[in-house]
Design a protein around this motif. Sequence first.
Motif, PDB file in Angstrom:
ATOM      1  N   VAL A  76       0.772  -1.189   0.164  1.00 39.98           N
ATOM      2  CA  VAL A  76       0.129  -0.026   0.103  1.00 39.98           C
ATOM      3  C   VAL A  76       0.825   1.149   0.002  1.00 39.98           C
ATOM      4  N   ILE A  77       0.696   1.894  -1.249  1.00 41.52           N
ATOM      5  CA  ILE A  77       1.718   3.094  -0.940  1.00 41.52           C
ATOM      6  C   ILE A  77       0.918   4.395  -0.879  1.00 41.52           C
ATOM      7  N   PRO A  78       1.299   5.201   0.061  1.00 41.24           N
ATOM      8  CA  PRO A  78       0.437   6.395   0.299  1.00 41.24           C
ATOM      9  C   PRO A  78       0.254   7.343  -0.663  1.00 41.24           C
ATOM     10  N   HIS A  79      -0.770   8.376  -0.693  1.00 40.41           N
ATOM     11  CA  HIS A  79      -0.503   9.425  -1.463  1.00 40.41           C
ATOM     12  C   HIS A  79       0.491  10.068  -1.238  1.00 40.41           C
ATOM     13  N   ASP A  80       0.892  10.816  -2.057  1.00 39.47           N
ATOM     14  CA  ASP A  80       2.328  11.559  -1.636  1.00 39.47           C
ATOM     15  C   ASP A  80       2.662  12.713  -2.633  1.00 39.47           C
ATOM     16  N   PRO A  81       2.589  13.894  -2.225  1.00 35.87           N
ATOM     17  CA  PRO A  81       2.826  14.912  -3.182  1.00 35.87           C
ATOM     18  C   PRO A  81       4.188  14.982  -3.596  1.00 35.87           C
ATOM     19  N   CYS A  82       5.102  14.476  -3.092  1.00 37.27           N
ATOM     20  CA  CYS A  82       6.430  14.332  -3.732  1.00 37.27           C
ATOM     21  C   CYS A  82       6.349  13.596  -4.925  1.00 37.27           C
ATOM     22  N   VAL A  83       5.602  12.682  -5.243  1.00 32.74           N
ATOM     23  CA  VAL A  83       5.598  12.260  -6.824  1.00 32.74           C
ATOM     24  C   VAL A  83       5.133  13.165  -7.739  1.00 32.74           C
ATOM     25  N   LEU A  84       4.169  14.054  -7.545  1.00 32.18           N
ATOM     26  CA  LEU A  84       3.743  14.938  -8.432  1.00 32.18           C
ATOM     27  C   LEU A  84       4.833  16.030  -8.597  1.00 32.18           C
ATOM     28  N   ASP A  85       5.442  16.268  -7.450  1.00 34.32           N
ATOM     29  CA  ASP A  85       6.695  17.249  -7.611  1.00 34.32           C
ATOM     30  C   ASP A  85       7.618  16.792  -8.461  1.00 34.32           C
ATOM     31  N   ALA A  86       8.089  15.572  -8.101  1.00 39.97           N
ATOM     32  CA  ALA A  86       9.136  14.718  -9.144  1.00 39.97           C
ATOM     33  C   ALA A  86       8.770  14.833 -10.330  1.00 39.97           C
ATOM     34  N   ASP A  87       7.666  14.628 -10.797  1.00 37.67           N
ATOM     35  CA  ASP A  87       7.001  14.723 -12.267  1.00 37.67           C
ATOM     36  C   ASP A  87       6.951  15.887 -12.769  1.00 37.67           C
ATOM     37  N   ARG A  88       6.847  16.955 -11.971  1.00 37.47           N
ATOM     38  CA  ARG A  88       6.892  18.338 -12.367  1.00 37.47           C
ATOM     39  C   ARG A  88       8.169  18.705 -12.566  1.00 37.47           C
ATOM     40  N   ALA A  89       9.107  18.342 -11.893  1.00 34.99           N
ATOM     41  CA  ALA A  89      10.527  18.537 -12.165  1.00 34.99           C
ATOM     42  C   ALA A  89      10.972  17.794 -13.319  1.00 34.99           C
ATOM     43  N   GLY A  90      10.333  16.963 -13.919  1.00 36.51           N
ATOM     44  CA  GLY A  90      10.940  15.940 -14.987  1.00 36.51           C
ATOM     45  C   GLY A  90      11.923  15.004 -14.334  1.00 36.51           C
ATOM     46  N   GLY A  91      11.931  14.503 -13.285  1.00 34.00           N
ATOM     47  CA  GLY A  91      13.322  13.847 -12.665  1.00 34.00           C
ATOM     48  C   GLY A  91      12.689  12.492 -11.944  1.00 34.00           C
ATOM     49  N   SER A  92      13.614  11.886 -11.345  1.00 36.80           N
ATOM     50  CA  SER A  92      13.268  10.455 -10.635  1.00 36.80           C
ATOM     51  C   SER A  92      13.004  10.631  -9.117  1.00 36.80           C
ATOM     52  N   LEU A  93      11.846  10.175  -8.699  1.00 36.04           N
ATOM     53  CA  LEU A  93      11.038  10.504  -7.325  1.00 36.04           C
ATOM     54  C   LEU A  93      12.488   9.925  -6.482  1.00 36.04           C
ATOM     55  N   LEU A  94      12.993   8.860  -6.636  1.00 36.44           N
ATOM     56  CA  LEU A  94      14.024   8.283  -5.855  1.00 36.44           C
ATOM     57  C   LEU A  94      15.228   9.520  -5.605  1.00 36.44           C
ATOM     58  N   ASP A  95      15.539  10.220  -6.667  1.00 38.12           N
ATOM     59  CA  ASP A  95      16.609  11.470  -6.357  1.00 38.12           C
ATOM     60  C   ASP A  95      15.917  12.419  -5.741  1.00 38.12           C
ATOM     61  N   GLN A  96      14.826  12.584  -5.997  1.00 39.61           N
ATOM     62  CA  GLN A  96      14.125  13.929  -5.543  1.00 39.61           C
ATOM     63  C   GLN A  96      13.684  13.767  -4.024  1.00 39.61           C
ATOM     64  N   ALA A  97      13.273  12.703  -3.673  1.00 36.22           N
ATOM     65  CA  ALA A  97      12.585  12.666  -2.300  1.00 36.22           C
ATOM     66  C   ALA A  97      12.807  11.087  -2.084  1.00 36.22           C
ATOM     67  N   PRO A  98      14.166  10.766  -1.550  1.00 36.97           N
ATOM     68  CA  PRO A  98      14.482   9.715  -1.342  1.00 36.97           C
ATOM     69  C   PRO A  98      13.937   9.030   0.217  1.00 36.97           C
ATOM     70  N   GLU A  99      13.442  10.144   0.870  1.00 32.51           N
ATOM     71  CA  GLU A  99      13.092   9.531   2.241  1.00 32.51           C
ATOM     72  C   GLU A  99      11.396   9.810   2.316  1.00 32.51           C
ATOM     73  N   SER A 100      10.746   9.945   1.244  1.00 37.42           N
ATOM     74  CA  SER A 100       9.501  10.249   1.084  1.00 37.42           C
ATOM     75  C   SER A 100       8.525   9.012   1.408  1.00 37.42           C
ATOM     76  N   PRO A 101       7.407   9.215   2.160  1.00 37.81           N
ATOM     77  CA  PRO A 101       6.613   8.010   2.247  1.00 37.81           C
ATOM     78  C   PRO A 101       6.438   6.978   0.992  1.00 37.81           C
ATOM     79  N   SER A 102       6.141   7.537  -0.070  1.00 38.99           N
ATOM     80  CA  SER A 102       6.148   6.616  -1.178  1.00 38.99           C
ATOM     81  C   SER A 102       7.206   5.750  -1.497  1.00 38.99           C
ATOM     82  N   VAL A 103       8.502   6.418  -1.329  1.00 43.52           N
ATOM     83  CA  VAL A 103       9.738   5.645  -1.605  1.00 43.52           C
ATOM     84  C   VAL A 103      10.091   4.625  -0.547  1.00 43.52           C
TER      85      VAL A 103
END
Lengths: 153, 111
Positions: free
Chosen positions: A104-131
Amino acid sequence: MCRVHATVRGLLGEIVAGAQDVAVVDMEAGLEHLSRGTVRHVDTVLAVLEPYYRSLETGARVVELARELGIARVLVVVNKVRDDADRRALEEFCRGRALPLAAVIPHDPCVLDADRAGGSLLDQAPESPSVTAIRDLAEQLVGASGISPREGA
Amino acid sequence: MRIAVAGKGGSGKTTLAATLARLFARQGHSVLAVDGDSNPNLGVSLGLAAAEAASWPTLPKDLLVELAQPDGTRNTGLSMAVADIADRYGVVAPDGVRLLVMGRVAHAGAG
């Protein structure tokens, strides 16, 4: 289905069949690839769903098709889960339909932020709830498959 | 381990596939990431620059060939080993993940 599309699917199957160590395939959206047997060489299907009824129903169909193809591990991952009410509802749905809920992956604004920045979620938010949730899933998949990292890695 | 990530558009399957691929690579696995979507964006989710996407190699259709078997039957197979395909046509992504973009085959010729 056009011939080029058939070629793509044939090629995909052969490449997956011959891959060393780990292969991760981002499938085309929809169910066609499953019903046409493109994924017959994979050993694990992850059905990614969202916590609302129509998406869960689609997931139940993906699981059914993948099982018909004889795929060893067919697992459900529910993404964008907002709260405990979402979680309880999807858990109840999965129990009722005998769907194997792996993550179960939580809703996480970091995913949209990474997408908007055109990059990888893992690089941009390595400690986020989704990662964090995806890291748990990766460990679960590796643990269950029994594979070990290659020498000297 | 060969994983297919399936789901509707917008479900987050591409982000999940990319993140899993890189986490497996960090654990020391040799990881092939395959973009099977006709609207390819796995590379960007892996951390590759979108501006470079036009320069990524195209998979030739003739990689898939008919092979005659000793018993006279024919089946389809690859004209080169998958490791060689990854070397020649794969894009090296962060953490050493190798990316192959399948969707590009469809654009390589009419059919």
